[in-house]
Design a protein around this motif. Structure first.
Motif, PDB file in Angstrom:
ATOM      1  N   LEU A  78       0.817  -1.088   0.010  1.00  0.00           N
ATOM      2  CA  LEU A  78      -0.038  -0.101  -0.029  1.00  0.00           C
ATOM      3  C   LEU A  78       0.996   1.412   0.027  1.00  0.00           C
ATOM      4  CD1 LEU A  78      -2.661   1.497   0.086  1.00  0.00           C
ATOM      5  CD2 LEU A  78      -2.713   1.325   2.603  1.00  0.00           C
ATOM      6  N   ALA A  79       2.152   1.046   0.681  1.00  0.00           N
ATOM      7  CA  ALA A  79       2.751   2.386   0.729  1.00  0.00           C
ATOM      8  C   ALA A  79       3.400   2.697  -0.673  1.00  0.00           C
ATOM      9  CB  ALA A  79       4.141   2.047   1.658  1.00  0.00           C
ATOM     10  N   PHE A 138       0.328   7.583  -6.159  1.00  0.00           N
ATOM     11  CA  PHE A 138      -0.863   8.243  -5.880  1.00  0.00           C
ATOM     12  C   PHE A 138      -0.934   9.596  -4.810  1.00  0.00           C
ATOM     13  CE2 PHE A 138      -1.539   4.761  -8.568  1.00  0.00           C
ATOM     14  CZ  PHE A 138      -2.416   5.096  -9.857  1.00  0.00           C
ATOM     15  N   PRO A 139      -0.040  10.526  -4.781  1.00  0.00           N
ATOM     16  CA  PRO A 139      -0.083  11.138  -3.694  1.00  0.00           C
ATOM     17  C   PRO A 139      -1.357  12.105  -3.575  1.00  0.00           C
ATOM     18  CG  PRO A 139       1.307  12.400  -5.305  1.00  0.00           C
ATOM     19  CD  PRO A 139       0.950  10.755  -5.745  1.00  0.00           C
ATOM     20  N   GLU A 140      -2.191  12.270  -4.639  1.00  0.00           N
ATOM     21  CA  GLU A 140      -3.513  13.105  -4.675  1.00  0.00           C
ATOM     22  C   GLU A 140      -4.599  12.304  -3.859  1.00  0.00           C
ATOM     23  OE1 GLU A 140      -3.423  10.669  -8.801  1.00  0.00           O
ATOM     24  OE2 GLU A 140      -1.867  11.527  -7.278  1.00  0.00           O
ATOM     25  N   ARG A 142       6.262   8.262   7.484  1.00  0.00           N
ATOM     26  CA  ARG A 142       6.953   8.821   6.445  1.00  0.00           C
ATOM     27  C   ARG A 142       5.927   9.111   5.134  1.00  0.00           C
ATOM     28  NH1 ARG A 142       9.599   3.628   6.771  1.00  0.00           N
ATOM     29  NH2 ARG A 142       9.196   2.437   5.159  1.00  0.00           N
ATOM     30  N   THR A 143       4.580   8.528   5.329  1.00  0.00           N
ATOM     31  CA  THR A 143       3.707   8.374   4.125  1.00  0.00           C
ATOM     32  C   THR A 143       2.320   9.420   4.664  1.00  0.00           C
ATOM     33  OG1 THR A 143       4.278   6.228   4.026  1.00  0.00           O
ATOM     34  CG2 THR A 143       2.572   6.907   2.452  1.00  0.00           C
ATOM     35  N   PRO A 144       2.141  10.617   3.939  1.00  0.00           N
ATOM     36  CA  PRO A 144       1.379  11.472   4.504  1.00  0.00           C
ATOM     37  C   PRO A 144      -0.020  11.023   4.326  1.00  0.00           C
ATOM     38  CG  PRO A 144       2.636  12.532   2.820  1.00  0.00           C
ATOM     39  CD  PRO A 144       3.221  11.030   3.159  1.00  0.00           C
ATOM     40  N   ASN A 145      -0.329  10.256   2.948  1.00  0.00           N
ATOM     41  CA  ASN A 145      -1.614  10.049   2.467  1.00  0.00           C
ATOM     42  C   ASN A 145      -2.352   8.827   2.763  1.00  0.00           C
ATOM     43  OD1 ASN A 145       0.285   9.065   0.807  1.00  0.00           O
ATOM     44  ND2 ASN A 145      -0.950   9.051  -0.928  1.00  0.00           N
ATOM     45  N   ILE A 146      -1.785   8.247   4.112  1.00  0.00           N
ATOM     46  CA  ILE A 146      -2.633   6.965   4.549  1.00  0.00           C
ATOM     47  C   ILE A 146      -2.956   7.323   5.764  1.00  0.00           C
ATOM     48  CG2 ILE A 146      -2.339   4.403   5.064  1.00  0.00           C
ATOM     49  CD1 ILE A 146      -0.026   4.176   3.046  1.00  0.00           C
ATOM     50  N   ILE A 147      -4.383   7.080   5.944  1.00  0.00           N
ATOM     51  CA  ILE A 147      -4.836   7.102   7.125  1.00  0.00           C
ATOM     52  C   ILE A 147      -5.274   5.528   7.894  1.00  0.00           C
ATOM     53  CG2 ILE A 147      -6.928   7.706   8.779  1.00  0.00           C
ATOM     54  CD1 ILE A 147      -7.095  10.080   6.839  1.00  0.00           C
ATOM     55  N   LEU A 204     -11.555   9.479  16.804  1.00  0.00           N
ATOM     56  CA  LEU A 204     -12.935   9.046  17.143  1.00  0.00           C
ATOM     57  C   LEU A 204     -13.939   9.564  16.135  1.00  0.00           C
ATOM     58  CD1 LEU A 204     -13.314   8.534  20.894  1.00  0.00           C
ATOM     59  CD2 LEU A 204     -12.834   6.930  19.108  1.00  0.00           C
ATOM     60  N   GLY A 205     -13.611  10.967  15.336  1.00  0.00           N
ATOM     61  CA  GLY A 205     -14.551  11.488  14.655  1.00  0.00           C
ATOM     62  C   GLY A 205     -13.957  12.585  13.532  1.00  0.00           C
ATOM     63  N   LEU A 206     -13.279  13.304  14.170  1.00  0.00           N
ATOM     64  CA  LEU A 206     -13.076  14.327  13.330  1.00  0.00           C
ATOM     65  C   LEU A 206     -12.233  14.029  12.020  1.00  0.00           C
ATOM     66  CD1 LEU A 206     -11.836  17.236  15.926  1.00  0.00           C
ATOM     67  CD2 LEU A 206     -14.069  16.858  14.750  1.00  0.00           C
ATOM     68  N   ASN A 207     -11.243  13.108  12.270  1.00  0.00           N
ATOM     69  CA  ASN A 207     -10.503  12.781  10.894  1.00  0.00           C
ATOM     70  C   ASN A 207     -11.496  12.316   9.524  1.00  0.00           C
ATOM     71  OD1 ASN A 207      -8.227  13.391  12.204  1.00  0.00           O
ATOM     72  ND2 ASN A 207      -7.897  11.211  12.630  1.00  0.00           N
ATOM     73  N   VAL A 208     -12.405  11.645   9.957  1.00  0.00           N
ATOM     74  CA  VAL A 208     -13.681  10.996   9.109  1.00  0.00           C
ATOM     75  C   VAL A 208     -14.405  12.205   8.797  1.00  0.00           C
ATOM     76  CG1 VAL A 208     -15.558   9.507   8.711  1.00  0.00           C
ATOM     77  CG2 VAL A 208     -13.512   8.785  10.012  1.00  0.00           C
ATOM     78  N   LYS A 209     -14.665  13.067   9.422  1.00  0.00           N
ATOM     79  CA  LYS A 209     -15.490  14.271   9.101  1.00  0.00           C
ATOM     80  C   LYS A 209     -14.836  15.211   8.286  1.00  0.00           C
ATOM     81  CE  LYS A 209     -18.678  14.861  12.851  1.00  0.00           C
ATOM     82  NZ  LYS A 209     -19.553  15.811  13.843  1.00  0.00           N
ATOM     83  N   ARG A 210     -13.541  15.543   8.189  1.00  0.00           N
ATOM     84  CA  ARG A 210     -12.666  16.241   7.397  1.00  0.00           C
ATOM     85  C   ARG A 210     -12.558  15.680   6.084  1.00  0.00           C
ATOM     86  NH1 ARG A 210     -10.011  17.993  12.476  1.00  0.00           N
ATOM     87  NH2 ARG A 210      -8.617  15.844  12.392  1.00  0.00           N
ATOM     88  N   LEU A 211     -12.275  14.309   6.062  1.00  0.00           N
ATOM     89  CA  LEU A 211     -11.859  13.830   4.969  1.00  0.00           C
ATOM     90  C   LEU A 211     -12.950  13.377   4.034  1.00  0.00           C
ATOM     91  CD1 LEU A 211      -9.939  11.899   3.024  1.00  0.00           C
ATOM     92  CD2 LEU A 211     -10.733   9.761   4.463  1.00  0.00           C
ATOM     93  N   PHE A 212     -14.280  13.350   4.610  1.00  0.00           N
ATOM     94  CA  PHE A 212     -15.426  13.091   3.795  1.00  0.00           C
ATOM     95  C   PHE A 212     -16.327  14.230   3.844  1.00  0.00           C
ATOM     96  CE2 PHE A 212     -14.054   8.738   4.646  1.00  0.00           C
ATOM     97  CZ  PHE A 212     -14.477   8.321   3.374  1.00  0.00           C
TER      98      PHE A 212
END
Length: 265
Positions: free
Chosen positions: A156-157, A163-165, A189-194, A254-262
């Motif tokens: 995945l890394a 696909f950094p976008e 070191r991989t900023p685009n994986i949660i 618990l919630g804010l990361n998902v709210k921001r992403l979507f």
């Protein structure tokens, strides 16, 4: 503090999201919402499940995605995020299905469970699919269970770097001590994986992950299959609540990361 669980599958690994029996969807909904209420979970992401029979190929996949969309419509407040599925081995037919997932079914993401789909996370057949996902603005959910080399986190890394976008949601990466340590190093070191914390019951490791990689890279995920129910008590949620991370970090996880992403209000 609202609580979101990002890792709820519709159905099971036997039959996927195409379950038999009259009224199964209503029974599933009632049991799922009751379990969410019992555990204090406000909303979840509904993900398609692998394991469905594909005797008629892409038509079976389309039925799965129709089912996910129908289920989400029952309660869009509790299920504000839903992800369909496409098969890499269906080739270009999956590109058209991604278009349908976005524009007709109005789902937010697409999920892969590579060890049940026959190709590795970083297989060449994944590249055109991920390119289309990026074009459509969908979110890729990718299982990274260390028990399967097809789903190894380093794979995945590799595609995340290509696909950094895209922002990937990695599922099941915390299963196994050695694999979770590798996940932590990748996360730094991989900023685009949660990463979700499915299987991550070691509270000390959760604190370390947040301290070293950041709470913006972690979300609650419990690997819930509904037929039969995977659990009654959400241990992944308990581990986060009891691990001693700071309140602002816990709010992100618990919630804010998902709210921001979507972009949920």
């Amino acid at each position: 503090m609202e609580i979101c669980d990002i890792h709820h599958h519709l159905g099971s690994l036997s039959g996927g999201s195409l379950q038999d029996g009259v009224g199964w969807m209503e029974e599933d909904y009632s049991a799922r919402v009751a379990m969410m209420d019992e555990n204090g979970v406000d909303f979840v992401a509904i993900l398609a499940a692998t394991g469905y029979i594909q005797a008629d190929g892409i038509k079976a996949t389309m039925r799965v995605n129709d089912t996910v969309a129908e289920y989400r419509k029952r309660d869009s407040k509790r299920f504000p995020v839903a992800a369909g599925i496409v098969e890499p081995l269906h080739g270009s037919a999956s590109l058209a299905e991604l278009e349908r997932i976005k524009h007709e079914l109005h789902l937010e993401g697409v999920v892969w469970h590579s060890r049940f789909q026959g190709v590795a996370v970083d297989h060449q057949l994944m590249r055109p699919l991920l390119k289309k996902v990026a074009e459509l603005g969908l979110v890729p959910f990718v299982h990274t269970n260390g028990e399967s080399n097809l789903e190894a986190a380093w794979r995945l890394a590799r595609v995340a770097n290509e696909f950094p976008e895209l922002t990937f949601i990695a599922l099941d990466g915390f299963w196994g001590s050695a694999h979770s340590q590798m996940v932590l190093e990748i996360a730094k070191r991989t900023p685009n994986i949660i990463w979700d914390n499915s299987g991550g019951h070691r509270q000390g490791f959760l604190r370390r992950f947040v301290e070293e990689a950041g709470s913006h890279k972690l979300v609650l995920g419990s690997t819930y299959y509904s037929s039969p129910p995977s659990y009654l008590k959400n241990r992944e949620l308990e581990s986060i609540l009891e691990c001693g991370m700071r309140e602002e970090d816990m709010a992100n996880v618990l919630g804010l990361n998902v709210k921001r992403l979507f972009e949920l209000e």
